[in-house]
Structure formats: C-alpha cells, structure tokens
Write a protein that holds these residues in place. Structure first.
Motif, PDB file in Angstrom:
ATOM      1  N   TYR A 157      52.116  -7.251   6.924  1.00  0.00           N
ATOM      2  CA  TYR A 157      53.090  -6.770   8.082  1.00  0.00           C
ATOM      3  C   TYR A 157      54.259  -5.618   7.927  1.00  0.00           C
ATOM      4  CZ  TYR A 157      55.693  -7.230  12.180  1.00  0.00           C
ATOM      5  OH  TYR A 157      56.368  -6.857  13.692  1.00  0.00           O
ATOM      6  N   ASN A 158      54.971  -5.717   6.856  1.00  0.00           N
ATOM      7  CA  ASN A 158      56.075  -4.881   6.725  1.00  0.00           C
ATOM      8  C   ASN A 158      55.463  -3.565   6.000  1.00  0.00           C
ATOM      9  OD1 ASN A 158      58.099  -6.526   7.741  1.00  0.00           O
ATOM     10  ND2 ASN A 158      58.067  -7.745   5.675  1.00  0.00           N
ATOM     11  N   ASP A 159      54.612  -3.691   4.935  1.00  0.00           N
ATOM     12  CA  ASP A 159      54.261  -2.686   4.125  1.00  0.00           C
ATOM     13  C   ASP A 159      53.174  -1.801   4.908  1.00  0.00           C
ATOM     14  OD1 ASP A 159      56.181  -2.943   2.324  1.00  0.00           O
ATOM     15  OD2 ASP A 159      55.005  -4.308   1.297  1.00  0.00           O
ATOM     16  N   ILE A 160      52.175  -2.240   5.591  1.00  0.00           N
ATOM     17  CA  ILE A 160      51.177  -1.670   6.175  1.00  0.00           C
ATOM     18  C   ILE A 160      51.087  -1.524   7.659  1.00  0.00           C
ATOM     19  CG2 ILE A 160      48.659  -1.749   6.524  1.00  0.00           C
ATOM     20  CD1 ILE A 160      49.443  -1.465   3.685  1.00  0.00           C
ATOM     21  N   ILE A 161      51.229  -2.711   8.563  1.00  0.00           N
ATOM     22  CA  ILE A 161      51.057  -2.631   9.911  1.00  0.00           C
ATOM     23  C   ILE A 161      52.213  -1.901  10.555  1.00  0.00           C
ATOM     24  CG2 ILE A 161      51.237  -3.914  12.019  1.00  0.00           C
ATOM     25  CD1 ILE A 161      49.526  -6.166  10.416  1.00  0.00           C
ATOM     26  N   GLN A 162      53.563  -2.379  10.121  1.00  0.00           N
ATOM     27  CA  GLN A 162      54.733  -1.661  10.538  1.00  0.00           C
ATOM     28  C   GLN A 162      54.765  -0.370  10.436  1.00  0.00           C
ATOM     29  OE1 GLN A 162      56.050  -3.472  12.966  1.00  0.00           O
ATOM     30  NE2 GLN A 162      58.231  -3.894  12.218  1.00  0.00           N
ATOM     31  N   LYS A 163      54.330   0.503   9.185  1.00  0.00           N
ATOM     32  CA  LYS A 163      54.346   1.766   8.890  1.00  0.00           C
ATOM     33  C   LYS A 163      53.253   2.378   9.717  1.00  0.00           C
ATOM     34  CE  LYS A 163      56.396   1.154   4.381  1.00  0.00           C
ATOM     35  NZ  LYS A 163      56.165   1.333   2.644  1.00  0.00           N
ATOM     36  N   VAL A 164      52.016   1.748   9.909  1.00  0.00           N
ATOM     37  CA  VAL A 164      50.931   2.405  10.599  1.00  0.00           C
ATOM     38  C   VAL A 164      51.226   2.761  12.175  1.00  0.00           C
ATOM     39  CG1 VAL A 164      48.791   2.115  11.465  1.00  0.00           C
ATOM     40  CG2 VAL A 164      49.029   1.755   9.179  1.00  0.00           C
ATOM     41  N   ILE A 165      52.106   1.771  12.492  1.00  0.00           N
ATOM     42  CA  ILE A 165      52.698   1.589  14.005  1.00  0.00           C
ATOM     43  C   ILE A 165      53.630   2.746  14.002  1.00  0.00           C
ATOM     44  CG2 ILE A 165      53.983   0.422  15.965  1.00  0.00           C
ATOM     45  CD1 ILE A 165      52.847  -1.963  14.877  1.00  0.00           C
ATOM     46  N   ALA A 166      54.359   2.764  13.007  1.00  0.00           N
ATOM     47  CA  ALA A 166      55.470   3.776  13.167  1.00  0.00           C
ATOM     48  C   ALA A 166      55.084   5.194  12.983  1.00  0.00           C
ATOM     49  CB  ALA A 166      56.757   3.587  12.247  1.00  0.00           C
ATOM     50  N   GLY A 167      54.207   5.488  12.242  1.00  0.00           N
ATOM     51  CA  GLY A 167      53.577   6.658  11.664  1.00  0.00           C
ATOM     52  C   GLY A 167      52.377   7.066  11.914  1.00  0.00           C
ATOM     53  N   ALA A 168      51.579   6.148  12.347  1.00  0.00           N
ATOM     54  CA  ALA A 168      50.002   6.654  12.636  1.00  0.00           C
ATOM     55  C   ALA A 168      49.618   6.195  14.204  1.00  0.00           C
ATOM     56  CB  ALA A 168      49.166   6.001  11.760  1.00  0.00           C
ATOM     57  N   PHE A 169      50.512   6.078  15.140  1.00  0.00           N
ATOM     58  CA  PHE A 169      50.141   5.628  16.501  1.00  0.00           C
ATOM     59  C   PHE A 169      49.522   6.853  16.816  1.00  0.00           C
ATOM     60  CE2 PHE A 169      50.966   4.740  20.829  1.00  0.00           C
ATOM     61  CZ  PHE A 169      50.441   3.373  20.842  1.00  0.00           C
ATOM     62  N   PRO A 170      48.389   6.380  17.797  1.00  0.00           N
ATOM     63  CA  PRO A 170      47.635   7.527  18.272  1.00  0.00           C
ATOM     64  C   PRO A 170      48.163   8.045  19.621  1.00  0.00           C
ATOM     65  CG  PRO A 170      46.616   5.274  19.053  1.00  0.00           C
ATOM     66  CD  PRO A 170      47.576   5.324  18.106  1.00  0.00           C
ATOM     67  N   HIS A 171      49.175   8.956  19.408  1.00  0.00           N
ATOM     68  CA  HIS A 171      49.766   9.350  20.557  1.00  0.00           C
ATOM     69  C   HIS A 171      49.279  10.754  21.378  1.00  0.00           C
ATOM     70  CE1 HIS A 171      50.919  12.879  17.736  1.00  0.00           C
ATOM     71  NE2 HIS A 171      51.556  12.031  17.002  1.00  0.00           N
ATOM     72  N   LEU A 172      49.654  11.111  22.579  1.00  0.00           N
ATOM     73  CA  LEU A 172      48.911  12.135  23.275  1.00  0.00           C
ATOM     74  C   LEU A 172      48.753  13.199  22.704  1.00  0.00           C
ATOM     75  CD1 LEU A 172      47.774  12.614  26.147  1.00  0.00           C
ATOM     76  CD2 LEU A 172      49.930  13.602  26.544  1.00  0.00           C
ATOM     77  N   LEU A 173      49.527  13.709  21.758  1.00  0.00           N
ATOM     78  CA  LEU A 173      49.250  15.037  21.063  1.00  0.00           C
ATOM     79  C   LEU A 173      48.034  14.894  20.074  1.00  0.00           C
ATOM     80  CD1 LEU A 173      49.982  18.205  20.347  1.00  0.00           C
ATOM     81  CD2 LEU A 173      51.506  16.940  18.574  1.00  0.00           C
ATOM     82  N   ALA A 174      48.028  13.882  19.300  1.00  0.00           N
ATOM     83  CA  ALA A 174      46.947  13.454  18.373  1.00  0.00           C
ATOM     84  C   ALA A 174      45.444  13.293  19.450  1.00  0.00           C
ATOM     85  CB  ALA A 174      46.941  12.213  17.642  1.00  0.00           C
ATOM     86  N   VAL A 175      45.649  12.776  20.617  1.00  0.00           N
ATOM     87  CA  VAL A 175      44.485  12.509  21.264  1.00  0.00           C
ATOM     88  C   VAL A 175      43.887  13.893  21.744  1.00  0.00           C
ATOM     89  CG1 VAL A 175      43.428  11.657  23.439  1.00  0.00           C
ATOM     90  CG2 VAL A 175      44.898  10.398  22.179  1.00  0.00           C
ATOM     91  N   LYS A 176      45.022  14.827  22.128  1.00  0.00           N
ATOM     92  CA  LYS A 176      44.626  16.245  22.446  1.00  0.00           C
ATOM     93  C   LYS A 176      43.961  17.070  21.491  1.00  0.00           C
ATOM     94  CE  LYS A 176      48.045  16.740  25.989  1.00  0.00           C
ATOM     95  NZ  LYS A 176      49.461  17.724  26.511  1.00  0.00           N
ATOM     96  N   ILE A 177      44.343  16.860  20.083  1.00  0.00           N
ATOM     97  CA  ILE A 177      43.969  17.635  19.081  1.00  0.00           C
ATOM     98  C   ILE A 177      42.501  17.125  18.880  1.00  0.00           C
ATOM     99  CG2 ILE A 177      44.291  18.103  16.554  1.00  0.00           C
ATOM    100  CD1 ILE A 177      47.236  17.891  16.963  1.00  0.00           C
TER     101      ILE A 177
END
Length: 430
Positions: free
Chosen positions: A39-59
């Motif tokens: 939860y803390n070392d993987i999931i939380q960091k993925v949510i914070a730094g690898a969330f599929p935001h709009l710019l990533a979708v566009k790219i």
C-alpha cells in the motif's frame, strides 16, 4: 500473467523512479509488513506519480490514433501474406507504408520539438502516467477485439478455457477495412514509442548536463536501428510467425501496446533517473564502449540479414517478393538459389545462409542486442537486464512451441531438417 505483469511494470517503475533502480523489498514478511509495503511503497506512489492524467492520455492515445490514421491512409506497396488455413488458403493483402510513416514521423517530431509545440522531453517527464494509459489501453483493446470478433463468428482454434483463449486470442486477423490490427499493433506503436522514450531521455540528459553521453546515444541508436529495420522491411512481416500463426489476443496486444515500450526502455529510464539524482552521467572506458557498439552493430547485421533471408525466401515461394532499396540494404540479405528441404507437406525448409548455420539465428542476434542494452548501463541495477532475462524465457518458450508444431506437421522431413541443421541458437554449442 495478465494480472501479474502490469503489477510488475508498476513495481519496476517505483524502483527506478524512487530508488535509482534498486529492487525494493518489504521490511518484514509478516502480513502487516506485506500490506504496508504494497500500500505505502507501491500503490500510494503509483497513485501519486503514475496516475493516467489528461496530458498522458493525449500523448499516448494521440500517438496511437496518429499511427492508425497513417497506416490506413499513407501510400505504400501492397503484398500478400501466406495462405491461411482458417480462410481455406486465402491470402490476405497488406498495405505496407511503414517507410513514409517512419520518416514523416521523424521530421514531424523534430519540428514539434524545436518549435516548442510538443517538447519530446514531456514523454520522460510523464513516463509513469503514460505507462498507465498504455496498460489500460492494452486491456481495453484486447477485450474489444475478443468480444467483437466473437460476435462476428471469427474465433477459431479455441481451447474452451476462457482465460487461456483470451490470453492467446480468438481471432487471427482482426481488421478495420484494409487496416490489419495485428500488423499495425506490432509495427507502428511499440517500437516507434520505444525509440521516442529513449530520445526523450537523451534530451533530458542534455537539458540537465548540457551534453549527450555515449550510453544515451547508444540507446537512441539501438532503438532507431530496431524501428528502421521493421519499417524498411515491412513487406516481409506478413509472412512472419506472428502474422501467419499467432492469434491476436492479450499476449500480443498488451505486449505491443504497453509491455514492449514500457519495459524494454528500462535502460534509458534508469540512466536518466540515475543522472538526475546523482548529477553525474554513466560513462565507461573507450575500449568497453567500442566493444558494445561493435556488439550492437554486429548483432543488428545478423538480425537484419537473417530475417531478410528467411522472409524473402518465403515471399519468393509465395509469389509476393518485390525488390526494394530502402536504407540500409545489407550484404547477404537476399539469397539467390539457396539450399532447402522440400517436405511432403509441400513447404520448403530453408537450409541456406544463416539458416544453414542455426535454426534460429535471428533469436541469437536478438539476445545479443538485448544484452548490449543492459551492459551499456553498467552493473548498478538489474532493471536494464530485465529485457534480456525475459527474452531468454520468451524465445525459449516460443522455440519449444515451434519445434513441437513443426515436428507434428512435417514428421520425418523435420528429422531430416534437424540432421542438416542440428544447432538451434549457436553453432557447435546449442
């Protein structure tokens, strides 16, 4: 594999993004320790730094749509594939316009970067976010093709096990008009995207350090050669194993949409993150650097010419061979009057050129290339060597399946072929 591999991709991302490529482990292996780690070392960091935001979708989706439009509309040559048993021997036609797509994309991307309309460094800056979009798209496309092809009654060679059939695929040649989705997904998305990830990492290095060092340029060259080889010889691909035999399931689609570009790029990502954290670039002695460039170029020569020999031989038997002068045309890429074994089945088993030296010379070259990608980064992390280790497993598994299929299909003729070409990968070794 369908659930575990995306999780592995995220684990690798956390390791390279937050720990300079070190493979992290739980502090304790108790239930609480594992839960905290996940939860803390993987999931939380993925949510914070690898969330599929709009710019990533566009790219990512912008590039996917762009490549599909190019594959559908750009001019090119039309070649026939092999006769398909599922279509009662019918040969499908393939529009091969990879070269205009490739060079137009290189020019367009350079213009976009230089003018600032789209800085290529955005790819490296949003790597984790773009990877998440690719993972979602890999699952989405696999599901759409499986369901729609089933509704259309185009499933065949099904086992009855849903998970296995979804993984291997239900449809052999899904198409939208004349756009073959399997060939498009294999040639237009993964390798160009891999190349641009390495270009983006090299440009980030230049922004941070003011120079391009040899390892970064090595990865750009390595990935350029791979993409260029595929585009310049696209007319050979319709007769390849993937197009002729493999069904278009999760294995191929997810791997092409997400697995290839976002795991094979780990050497470039690792070097960029290492340099951004330490402020120093990875460098090697001149002899070591020359050795690796020599290894890469030698392996590429074998890879390119071995694939050209076999696929052009198939095309000649198929009546679809054409002469092209796309750069570079390497010596010994086309065999004239090669030796072969004629089987009772009617097929010809090539025993000339590289294929008289070993049964899978292109796999050997692929492994030489993949190990060079790791060696150029040094020995500070396992991650740059993942591609090589994974490839050993994949190619060994594929060779096993191929041998079993050919032994069943050709019988005594296959035994004759194995006597003529006894070694699979390396002459006099294995």
């Amino acid at each position: 594999m369908m659930l575990g591999f995306p999780c592995l991709m995220y684990y690798f991302w956390v390791c390279v993004e937050h720990h300079q490529g070190k493979l992290i482990t739980p502090a304790t292996y108790s239930i609480q320790g594992l839960q905290s780690f996940i939860y803390n070392d993987i999931i939380q960091k993925v949510i914070a730094g690898a969330f599929p935001h709009l710019l990533a979708v566009k790219i990512y989706m912008g590039f996917v749509v762009y490549t599909a439009i190019c594959a559908y509309t750009l001019p090119g040559i039309v070649v026939e594939g092999l006769g398909l048993p599922s279509l009662k021997g019918k040969k499908l036609k393939y529009l091969c316009n990879g070269l205009p797509f490739w060079y137009m994309t290189l020019v367009l991307s350079a213009i976009l970067h230089i003018t600032g309309l789209f800085r290529l460094t955005l790819i490296a800056d949003n790597f984790g976010n773009i990877m998440s979009v690719a993972i979602i798209w890999g699952f989405t496309m696999s599901s759409l093709v499986y369901v729609i092809s089933g509704i259309m009654g185009k499933h065949h060679r099904m086992s009855g096990n849903f998970f296995y059939d979804f993984f291997m695929g239900g449809c052999l040649n899904p198409r939208i008009g004349h756009l073959d989705l399997k060939m498009w997904a294999e040639t237009r998305v993964p390798w160009p995207l891999l190349f641009y990830i390495s270009v983006s990492c090299a440009l980030k290095q230049y922004e941070n350090q003011g120079v391009f060092n040899a390892p970064a340029l090595f990865m750009v060259l390595a990935h350029f050669l791979y993409v260029n080889s595929m585009q310049k010889a696209e007319e050979c691909i319709p007769t390849s194993w993937d197009i002729f035999y493999e069904k278009d399931g999760f294995m191929l689609m997810f791997w092409n949409m997400a697995g290839v570009p976002f795991t094979y790029c780990l050497p470039s990502i690792y070097m960029m993150k290492y340099e951004s954290v330490t402020g120093t670039t990875i460098s090697h002695s001149l002899p070591y650097t020359i050795f690796l460039f020599t290894l890469l170029l030698t392996a590429y020569y074998i890879f390119d010419t071995a694939n050209a020999q076999k696929n052009r031989f198939r095309m000649e038997q198929n009546g679809s061979f054409i002469t092209r002068n796309a750069f570079p045309q390497l010596p010994w890429g086309h065999l004239k009057n090669p030796s072969f074994i004629r089987t009772e089945h009617g097929n010809l088993l090539l025993t000339g050129g590289w294929w008289g030296i070993a049964r899978k010379p292109h796999y050997t070259a692929d492994l030489m290339i993949s190990i060079s990608w790791g060696l150029i980064t040094g020995f500070g992390s396992f991650l740059p060597y993942f591609y090589f280790c994974f490839f050993v497993f994949v190619l060994t598994h594929r060779v096993t399946r191929d041998i079993q299929r050919c032994a069943k299909k050709y019988g005594k003729d296959w035994d004759r072929y194995c006597e003529r070409v006894p070694y699979i990968f390396i002459p006099y070794v294995f």
